[in-house]
Design an enzyme around this catalytic site. Structure first.
Site, mmCIF file in Angstrom:
data_model
loop_
_atom_site.group_PDB
_atom_site.id
_atom_site.type_symbol
_atom_site.label_atom_id
_atom_site.label_comp_id
_atom_site.label_asym_id
_atom_site.label_seq_id
_atom_site.Cartn_x
_atom_site.Cartn_y
_atom_site.Cartn_z
ATOM 1 N N ASN A 67 33.065 17.967 -56.986
ATOM 2 C CA ASN A 67 32.742 17.930 -55.550
ATOM 3 C C ASN A 67 33.505 16.879 -54.755
ATOM 4 O O ASN A 67 33.703 17.040 -53.555
ATOM 5 C CB ASN A 67 31.229 17.789 -55.338
ATOM 6 C CG ASN A 67 30.659 16.546 -55.959
ATOM 7 O OD1 ASN A 67 31.263 15.946 -56.842
ATOM 8 N ND2 ASN A 67 29.479 16.155 -55.508
ATOM 9 N N GLU A 80 26.345 8.867 -63.327
ATOM 10 C CA GLU A 80 26.070 9.224 -61.926
ATOM 11 C C GLU A 80 25.689 10.699 -61.930
ATOM 12 O O GLU A 80 26.553 11.568 -61.997
ATOM 13 C CB GLU A 80 27.325 9.013 -61.059
ATOM 14 C CG GLU A 80 27.829 7.589 -61.006
ATOM 15 C CD GLU A 80 27.015 6.688 -60.095
ATOM 16 O OE1 GLU A 80 26.092 7.176 -59.419
ATOM 17 O OE2 GLU A 80 27.290 5.480 -60.077
ATOM 18 N N CYS A 94 25.700 15.138 -54.460
ATOM 19 C CA CYS A 94 24.601 14.778 -55.374
ATOM 20 C C CYS A 94 23.448 14.074 -54.678
ATOM 21 O O CYS A 94 22.300 14.245 -55.046
ATOM 22 C CB CYS A 94 25.147 13.881 -56.467
ATOM 23 S SG CYS A 94 26.012 12.462 -55.799
ATOM 24 N N GLU A 140 28.353 2.434 -59.092
ATOM 25 C CA GLU A 140 29.743 2.471 -58.652
ATOM 26 C C GLU A 140 29.785 1.781 -57.299
ATOM 27 O O GLU A 140 28.791 1.753 -56.577
ATOM 28 C CB GLU A 140 30.248 3.914 -58.569
ATOM 29 C CG GLU A 140 30.373 4.505 -59.965
ATOM 30 C CD GLU A 140 31.034 5.861 -60.026
ATOM 31 O OE1 GLU A 140 31.951 6.027 -60.826
ATOM 32 O OE2 GLU A 140 30.591 6.756 -59.281
HETATM 33 N N1 NAD Z 1 25.351 11.081 -58.958
HETATM 34 C C1 NAD Z 1 26.570 11.334 -58.577
HETATM 35 O O1 NAD Z 1 27.263 10.444 -58.153
HETATM 36 C C2 NAD Z 1 27.123 12.744 -58.634
HETATM 37 C C3 NAD Z 1 28.314 13.033 -57.981
HETATM 38 C C4 NAD Z 1 28.818 14.330 -58.039
HETATM 39 C C5 NAD Z 1 28.132 15.321 -58.739
HETATM 40 N N2 NAD Z 1 26.985 14.993 -59.363
HETATM 41 C C6 NAD Z 1 26.240 16.027 -60.089
HETATM 42 O O2 NAD Z 1 27.135 16.832 -60.836
HETATM 43 C C7 NAD Z 1 26.700 18.177 -60.896
HETATM 44 C C8 NAD Z 1 27.794 19.107 -60.474
HETATM 45 O O3 NAD Z 1 28.982 18.784 -61.085
HETATM 46 P P1 NAD Z 1 29.538 19.585 -62.334
HETATM 47 O O4 NAD Z 1 29.094 21.001 -62.266
HETATM 48 O O5 NAD Z 1 30.990 19.314 -62.423
HETATM 49 O O6 NAD Z 1 28.777 18.871 -63.544
HETATM 50 P P2 NAD Z 1 28.959 19.084 -65.101
HETATM 51 O O7 NAD Z 1 27.995 18.175 -65.747
HETATM 52 O O8 NAD Z 1 28.954 20.508 -65.463
HETATM 53 O O9 NAD Z 1 30.459 18.595 -65.404
HETATM 54 C C9 NAD Z 1 30.893 17.306 -65.090
HETATM 55 C C10 NAD Z 1 32.074 16.928 -65.963
HETATM 56 O O10 NAD Z 1 31.644 16.837 -67.313
HETATM 57 C C11 NAD Z 1 32.510 17.583 -68.156
HETATM 58 N N3 NAD Z 1 31.738 18.014 -69.311
HETATM 59 C C12 NAD Z 1 30.957 19.116 -69.421
HETATM 60 N N4 NAD Z 1 30.354 19.141 -70.637
HETATM 61 C C13 NAD Z 1 30.755 18.031 -71.301
HETATM 62 C C14 NAD Z 1 30.478 17.490 -72.588
HETATM 63 N N5 NAD Z 1 29.660 18.103 -73.446
HETATM 64 N N6 NAD Z 1 31.069 16.325 -72.929
HETATM 65 C C15 NAD Z 1 31.873 15.679 -72.085
HETATM 66 N N7 NAD Z 1 32.188 16.141 -70.846
HETATM 67 C C16 NAD Z 1 31.630 17.305 -70.456
HETATM 68 C C17 NAD Z 1 32.997 18.695 -67.252
HETATM 69 O O11 NAD Z 1 34.176 19.277 -67.746
HETATM 70 C C18 NAD Z 1 33.205 17.932 -65.959
HETATM 71 O O12 NAD Z 1 34.415 17.233 -65.969
HETATM 72 C C19 NAD Z 1 25.482 18.213 -59.991
HETATM 73 O O13 NAD Z 1 24.313 18.149 -60.770
HETATM 74 C C20 NAD Z 1 25.582 16.970 -59.161
HETATM 75 O O14 NAD Z 1 24.397 16.478 -58.662
HETATM 76 C C21 NAD Z 1 26.467 13.743 -59.340
HETATM 77 O O1 LIG Z 2 28.311 13.652 -54.815
HETATM 78 C C1 LIG Z 2 27.746 12.610 -54.952
HETATM 79 C C2 LIG Z 2 28.036 11.317 -54.364
HETATM 80 C C3 LIG Z 2 29.449 10.933 -54.431
HETATM 81 C C4 LIG Z 2 30.339 11.070 -53.407
HETATM 82 N N1 LIG Z 2 31.531 10.584 -53.796
HETATM 83 C C5 LIG Z 2 31.445 10.131 -55.075
HETATM 84 C C6 LIG Z 2 32.387 9.531 -55.919
HETATM 85 C C7 LIG Z 2 32.010 9.147 -57.201
HETATM 86 C C8 LIG Z 2 30.704 9.384 -57.613
HETATM 87 O O2 LIG Z 2 30.365 9.019 -58.873
HETATM 88 C C9 LIG Z 2 29.754 9.955 -56.782
HETATM 89 C C10 LIG Z 2 30.127 10.337 -55.508
#
Ligand code: NAD
Ligand SMILES: O=CCc1c[nH]c2ccc(O)cc12
Length: 521
Positions: free
Chosen positions: A181, A278, A312, A492
């Site tokens: 994202n 995160e 997120c 972060e």
């Molecule tokens: N808290 C935050 O800062 C934040 C920021 C952005 C997104 N998010 C969360 O992320 C989710 C959406 O992102 P997504 O669909 O890319 O998440 P995801 O967990 O599917 O994937 C995230 C990353 O992890 C990798 N990955 C997947 N399985 C793995 C494994 N078994 N071992 C190591 N790496 C692995 C993926 O290839 C990708 O690079 C949402 O739930 C969102 O809330 C959180």
């Molecule tokens: O999407 C969630 C919040 C967010 C926005 N920019 C960044 C960059 C790095 C992060 O780990 C989270 C986020």
């Protein structure tokens, strides 16, 4: 390198015509032809692979790249390379590291339009937003550049003139794993503090958004980091596992979903590696009747519709005090209707497509279920086909406002990660606090009120890593960002993040003779 409508050609990122060409690109023209791994200061094809992944342009549904997912051999080469670079980089002074990071920040600023354009093409967010993301990215590098020289320990006087001191030292090779994202920003939020502290980093972007991390890698090299200090490996879960399990990886910083976060933590636990997580959220936004309504409405839109709702920390549970719920809802719908959806590279677009087809289906499934569970779709929530024929196969939907929601509904309990706002009404402060905290997540929360005492009282009670008072989704680099509860741990941004990328060594210095119970008589 890149094939684009403005005239293709093999050239370097650092020649101005390339930057101008990318910045002037239009939707439907980009194809990634160059290797997407980065090792030893250059783009490379991976040494081995464990399958392929396709990356799309969400605006059109076109495939823009087919990645080779890095296998165990490639991951090992990246780690070996990063270890060698770490030896050089970790010996530099904070001021020397500062200089390099400042130069990288300057280059990001200079190439802002080109980077933002690539991000928009690969992620789908509007160019307007992508430029803001690039701004917070170079700011992050500048901020940690400024802190690099302040990495210091303390001196402690001990009896008899002896003393001790502490050294804040880097960890070694750190791994960053990103979500799709905020691809470029996530790479910066992880690498800038890591490099400032003297570490090396291997970054694995989401396979959906592989492109922009390479621009960062090229910039770091050009700015003067040693080859291998910032490597990029591409791939999905298997590649991520190779990275987390590698014995020479000292730390993992992960941004993504809760289920993947659990797996990352398990793997890190086996290697006794520190981890930053995160993760996701289902954050509450509380709007009291004494608020400035215009600001509260703007805040609710910011809390729900940036990046097509794929944020997120979004405040998707909008609790509105009973007295103003009708007026608030009417105004939110009015403003939401004005959001311009369409080609994300056009200047006046404010909502582009979602990341991909399956995700669009998933978000629409949540809306269907919400209706079945008794919620009312007051506006939006439908797939949308822009009039421009080239956008026909893109993943667009209209932003959605749900009312008649109750706390037990799936749309109120689960992270949707799309442009879906659920409005709930409440009567008292105590009641809303209880309901707001009734979630396993704890990433963020928001409060709109003119009552300063109430604002701070409520912020103190909310179980969330970030609380916004009278605004939402503002993330200045100076402030730490991270979760409570299942939204993760570690932070972060902010000064505190230096602690997450370093370790403390204590040195005891004896100034007298050794006193020992084992002394010979
Ligand atoms: N808290 C935050 O800062 C934040 C920021 C952005 C997104 N998010 C969360 O992320 C989710 C959406 O992102 P997504 O669909 O890319 O998440 P995801 O967990 O599917 O994937 C995230 C990353 O992890 C990798 N990955 C997947 N399985 C793995 C494994 N078994 N071992 C190591 N790496 C692995 C993926 O290839 C990708 O690079 C949402 O739930 C969102 O809330 C959180
Ligand atoms: O999407 C969630 C919040 C967010 C926005 N920019 C960044 C960059 C790095 C992060 O780990 C989270 C986020």
């Amino acid at each position: 390198m890149f094939l684009c409508a403005v005239g293709a050609g093999v050239t370097s990122l650092f020649r101005t015509p390339w930057i101008a060409a990318v910045a002037a690109m239009s939707t439907g023209t980009f194809v990634q032809l160059e290797p997407l791994n980065y090792r030893d200061g250059a783009r490379v094809e991976p040494a081995d692979s464990c399958g392929t992944e396709k990356a799309f342009e969400p605006a059109t549904g076109r495939v823009i790249a087919t990645l080779q997912c890095s296998g165990e051999k490639e991951v090992s080469l990246a780690v070996k390379n990063a270890k060698a670079a770490f030896k050089v980089w970790s010996k530099k002074s904070g001021m020397e590291r500062c200089e390099v990071l400042l130069e990288a920040a300057r280059m990001i600023k200079e190439q802002k339009d080109a980077i933002a354009t690539m991000e928009t093409i690969n992620n789908g967010k509007s160019i307007f937003e992508a430029r803001l993301d690039v701004d917070t990215s170079w700011q992050c590098l500048e901020y940690y550049a400024g802190l690099a020289a302040s990495m210091a320990g303390e001196h402690v006087q001990l009896p008899g003139g002896s003393f001790g001191y502490t050294r804040r030292e880097p960890l070694g090779v750190c791994v960053g794993i990103g979500a799709w994202n905020y691809p470029f920003q996530i790479a910066c939020w992880k690498s800038a503090p890591a490099l400032a502290c003297g570490n090396a980093m291997i970054f694995k972007p989401s396979p959906f958004t592989p492109v922009s991390a390479l621009l960062l890698a090229e910039i770091y090299t050009k700015a003067g980091v040693p080859p291998g200090l910032f490597n990029v490996v591409q791939g999905g879960a298997a590649t991520g596992q190779f990275l987390c399990q590698h014995p020479d990886v000292a730390k993992v910083s992960f941004t993504g979903s809760v289920p993947t976060g659990v797996k990352i933590m398990e793997m890190s636990a086996k290697g006794i590696k520190p981890v930053t997580l995160e993760l996701g959220g289902k954050s509450p936004l509380i709007i009291f009747s004494d608020c400035d309504l215009e600001n509260a409405v703007k805040g609710a839109l910011l809390a729900n519709f940036l990046s097509q709702g794929q944020v997120c920390c979004n405040g998707t549970r909008v609790f509105v005090q009973q007295e103003i719920v009708d007026k608030f809802t009417e105004e939110v719908v009015k403003q939401t209707k004005k959001i311009k959806i369409g080609d994300p590279l056009l200047e006046d677009t404010r909502m582009g497509p979602l990341i991909n087809g399956p995700h669009l289906e998933r978000v629409c499934g949540f809306i269907k279920l919400a209706k079945e569970q008794g919620a009312t779709v007051l506006y939006g929530g439908e797939q949308y086909v822009p009039t421009d024929p080239k956008l026909k196969f893109g993943y667009y939907m209209t932003p959605c406002i749900l009312t008649n929601c109750s706390d037990g509904m799936t749309c109120v309990r689960e992270e949707i990660f799309g442009p879906v706002m659920s409005i709930l009404s409440f009567e008292t402060e105590a009641e809303v606090l209880e309901r707001a905290n009734d979630t396993t997540f704890g990433l963020a929360a928001g409060i709109f009120t003119r009552d300063i005492q109430r604002a701070h009282r409520v912020a103190a009670e909310l179980q969330a890593g970030t609380c916004y008072i009278n605004n939402y989704n503002v993330s200045p680099v100076e402030l730490p960002f991270g979760g409570y509860k299942k939204s993760g741990f570690g932070r972060e941004n902010g000064r505190v993040t230096l602690e997450y990328y370093s370790q403390l060594k204590t040195v005891y210095v004896e100034m007298g003779n050794v006193e020992s119970p084992f002394e010979s008589q």
